[in-house]
Motif scaffolding. Structure first.
Motif, short mmCIF file in Angstrom:
data_model
loop_
_atom_site.label_atom_id
_atom_site.label_comp_id
_atom_site.label_asym_id
_atom_site.label_seq_id
_atom_site.Cartn_x
_atom_site.Cartn_y
_atom_site.Cartn_z
N SER A 1 -68.63 39.52 -7.10
CA SER A 1 -68.24 38.46 -8.03
C SER A 1 -68.19 37.15 -7.26
CB SER A 1 -66.88 38.77 -8.65
OG SER A 1 -65.83 38.46 -7.75
N TYR B 1 -65.51 35.29 -7.28
CA TYR B 1 -64.10 34.96 -7.09
C TYR B 1 -63.80 34.48 -5.66
CZ TYR B 1 -59.06 35.08 -7.02
OH TYR B 1 -57.75 34.72 -6.89
N GLU C 1 -52.74 32.93 -4.58
CA GLU C 1 -54.02 33.63 -4.52
C GLU C 1 -54.44 33.89 -3.08
OE1 GLU C 1 -56.64 32.26 -8.31
OE2 GLU C 1 -55.98 30.64 -6.98
N ILE D 1 -64.78 42.70 -6.20
CA ILE D 1 -64.17 41.37 -6.13
C ILE D 1 -64.67 40.56 -4.94
CG2 ILE D 1 -62.10 42.14 -4.94
CD1 ILE D 1 -60.55 39.97 -6.42
N LYS E 1 -58.20 27.83 -3.91
CA LYS E 1 -57.28 28.84 -4.43
C LYS E 1 -55.85 28.35 -4.24
CE LYS E 1 -60.40 32.04 -5.31
NZ LYS E 1 -61.28 31.62 -6.37
N THR F 1 -52.38 37.89 -10.16
CA THR F 1 -53.68 37.38 -9.78
C THR F 1 -54.69 38.52 -9.73
OG1 THR F 1 -53.32 37.69 -7.41
CG2 THR F 1 -52.59 35.58 -8.36
N LEU F 2 -55.95 38.17 -9.78
CA LEU F 2 -57.00 39.18 -9.68
C LEU F 2 -56.90 39.98 -8.37
CD1 LEU F 2 -59.51 40.51 -10.89
CD2 LEU F 2 -60.86 38.65 -9.89
#
Length: 124
Positions: free
Chosen positions: A42, A44, A54, A38, A50, A10-11
């Motif tokens: 962003s 996100y 995540e 992040i 999620k 995951t990011l």
């Protein structure tokens, strides 16, 4: 099924790994740049729904962000306090938005304790 056994990246897990690398190098500024991108730079963290993975990875990432700010002794008290509040508030908002009330409450308690400890250590 191969897809079921492969670990997904995951990011937030990538960012956490990169922050860990930067911290091991002693580069607090790089660590902050990574997490700021992040969490604050962003969308996100602002998008709900999620996955459990995540959410778990974001919990780890928020813990790392807090550790980075707590350990940055080059900052004065007010700057550290302000940055910690931003990270904690972002975490609380993220977990609340994703229906994780327990994690939101845990981070609220951690925020209060961390700020009390910071004030105590600064003689405030």
């Amino acid at each position: 099924n191969k897809e079921d056994t492969d670990a997904r990246v995951t990011l937030p897990s990538l960012c956490a790994a990169y922050i860990n690398y930067a911290r091991n190098k002693g580069d607090a500024n790089l660590s902050k740049k990574i997490y700021n991108k992040i969490i604050f730079g962003s969308n996100y963290a602002q998008v709900p729904n999620k996955t459990a993975e995540e959410i778990s990875d974001m919990k780890t990432l928020y813990h790392q962000c807090i550790a980075v700010e707590k350990s940055d002794v080059k900052q004065n008290y007010e700057s550290r306090k302000r940055k910690l509040i931003c990270v904690f508030d972002a975490a609380i908002e993220f977990f609340t938005m994703n229906g994780c009330d327990r994690l939101s409450n845990d981070f609220t308690k951690m925020k209060n304790q961390t700020l009390s400890e910071l004030a105590f250590s600064a003689g405030k």
